[in-house]
Design an enzyme around this catalytic site. Structure first.
Site, PDB file in Angstrom:
ATOM      1  N   LYS B  96     -13.839  17.622  14.963  1.00  0.00           N
ATOM      2  CA  LYS B  96     -13.433  17.698  13.557  1.00  0.00           C
ATOM      3  C   LYS B  96     -14.700  17.915  12.734  1.00  0.00           C
ATOM      4  CE  LYS B  96     -11.982  14.757   9.730  1.00  0.00           C
ATOM      5  NZ  LYS B  96     -11.208  13.594   9.267  1.00  0.00           N
ATOM      6  N   GLY B 157      -9.500   8.165   2.113  1.00  0.00           N
ATOM      7  CA  GLY B 157      -9.350   6.728   1.900  1.00  0.00           C
ATOM      8  C   GLY B 157      -8.779   6.343   0.549  1.00  0.00           C
ATOM      9  N   ALA B 183      -6.471  13.259   5.357  1.00  0.00           N
ATOM     10  CA  ALA B 183      -7.084  12.456   4.281  1.00  0.00           C
ATOM     11  C   ALA B 183      -6.201  12.270   3.060  1.00  0.00           C
ATOM     12  CB  ALA B 183      -8.421  13.051   3.832  1.00  0.00           C
ATOM     13  N   GLY B 184      -6.234  11.071   2.527  1.00  0.00           N
ATOM     14  CA  GLY B 184      -5.572  10.763   1.260  1.00  0.00           C
ATOM     15  C   GLY B 184      -4.156  10.223   1.380  1.00  0.00           C
ATOM     16  N   ASN B 205      -5.877   7.508   8.637  1.00  0.00           N
ATOM     17  CA  ASN B 205      -6.587   6.362   9.187  1.00  0.00           C
ATOM     18  C   ASN B 205      -6.334   5.136   8.328  1.00  0.00           C
ATOM     19  OD1 ASN B 205      -8.496   4.447  10.061  1.00  0.00           O
ATOM     20  ND2 ASN B 205     -10.072   5.921  10.407  1.00  0.00           N
ATOM     21  N   THR B 206      -6.931   5.132   7.117  1.00  0.00           N
ATOM     22  CA  THR B 206      -6.885   3.934   6.275  1.00  0.00           C
ATOM     23  C   THR B 206      -5.463   3.501   5.935  1.00  0.00           C
ATOM     24  OG1 THR B 206      -8.917   4.808   5.311  1.00  0.00           O
ATOM     25  CG2 THR B 206      -7.965   2.898   4.238  1.00  0.00           C
TER      26      THR B 206
END
Lengths: 67, 255
Positions: B96, B157, B183-184, B205-206
């Site tokens: 990535k 995040g 992301a986001g 992830n987060t």
């Protein structure tokens, strides 16, 4: 012998002569570790034959959590 | 089936491995998520504490494809170096590409991302660049030969969800390689919307690791991504300004 490992000056005993010895010395031979020796990435096959010299720059990196 | 380069996956959820409360919760979250692709970062080891546990050691690596990122890189050169280090583990060929151009927004540097991707493609990597939602940049990355395009939904995040569905839908419409929304993402509905737009996958992830119950959220994300994908494949009804009755107009008992 003095080495620069991950940016820090580290003194290792004289019996540490090769990259393989270095990994044993730090108890890393069973770990997933990637070795960069003087800015050259080393494949595992070369650990035994790569002789260390005073002042060598070593990076020992691994995978950590990330997204 | 999600095909990225020569790899094939059943799951369309790509899961990050950062910032979980502990390894047990993380392992369970990974397990229930059904993911087959796990992202990792490359960092210096603490050589004076080799007993430090590492999540990778707790995984059955036959079950997962590793997707290391180049996080921490600010230039193409740094990203290429990280990618090569990751590849030297012998555990993965995918990368990535993540070249951050702004520490406040963590938005990717488009020029350096492009350069790094080009170099890594020449080196034979399977390249998945994290990019902004710029439609033309996505096209340029595909033209280089990138194996998937990973536009962000909103800043890393941030949990702001999908702030530009129009651009994402343009990217998805134009692309001939998988588009993974990266992301986001904050909620399962964000992930479902990404999939309803026609995305091939979602990387998050987060949203899971930072949830009050990461294991439950991992399952919620799995289901949301499956639901969103099915909805996309099924084809939604067109939106209409006024109502149309579902029940027949004939044979009403009051007429």
């Amino acid at each position: 012998m003095n080495l620069v490992i991950n940016g820090d000056k580290v003194e290792v005993p004289n019996r540490v002569e090769t990259v393989d010895n270095l990994l044993q010395h730090f108890d890393l031979e069973q770990k997933v570790v990637i070795v960069e020796w003087n800015e050259m990435i080393l494949e595992k096959a070369f650990y035994q034959e790569t002789m260390l010299s005073n002042g060598d720059k070593i990076e020992l990196v691994h995978f950590v959590g990330g997204g | 089936m999600l095909k990225i380069g020569s790899y094939e996956f059943t799951s369309r959820l790509l899961l990050g491995t950062g910032k979980y409360p502990n390894f047990d919760i993380q392992k369970e979250a990974v397990n229930v998520s059904g993911t087959e692709i796990l992202t990792f970062s490359v960092r210096r080891m603490n050589i004076f504490d080799p007993s430090q546990p590492n999540f990778l050691e707790k995984l059955d690596l036959k079950k997962y494809t590793l997707l290391p990122n180049t996080a921490g890189a600010k230039t193409a050169q740094e990203a290429v170096r990280i990618a090569k280090l990751a590849n030297a583990s012998g555990l993965c060929n995918m990368i990535k590409v993540e070249v951050i151009g702004c520490q406040k927004t963590l938005l990717p540097d488009p020029i350096e991302t492009l350069k790094a991707s080009e170099e890594l493609l020449k080196e034979g990597f399977t390249v998945l660049p994290y990019t902004s939602d710029d439609v033309l940049l996505a096209r340029r990355l595909e033209e280089l030969g990138c194996h998937a395009i990973m536009p962000g939904a909103s800043p890393i995040g941030s949990g702001q969800g999908i702030i530009n569905p129009l651009n994402l839908s343009f990217i998805i419409e134009e692309a001939n390689v998988p588009v993974i929304i990266d992301a986001g993402i904050g909620t399962p509905s964000d992930a479902a919307i990404a999939m309803e737009l026609g995305a091939d996958g979602v990387l998050l992830n987060t949203a899971v690791s930072g949830a009050s119950d990461p294991v439950k959220m991992a399952l919620a994300m799995k289901l949301a991504i499956e639901a969103g994908r099915l909805g996309f494949e099924a084809g939604r009804i067109p939106k209409k300004r006024y109502a149309t009755a579902s029940s027949p107009a004939e044979g009403m008992i009051f007429s």
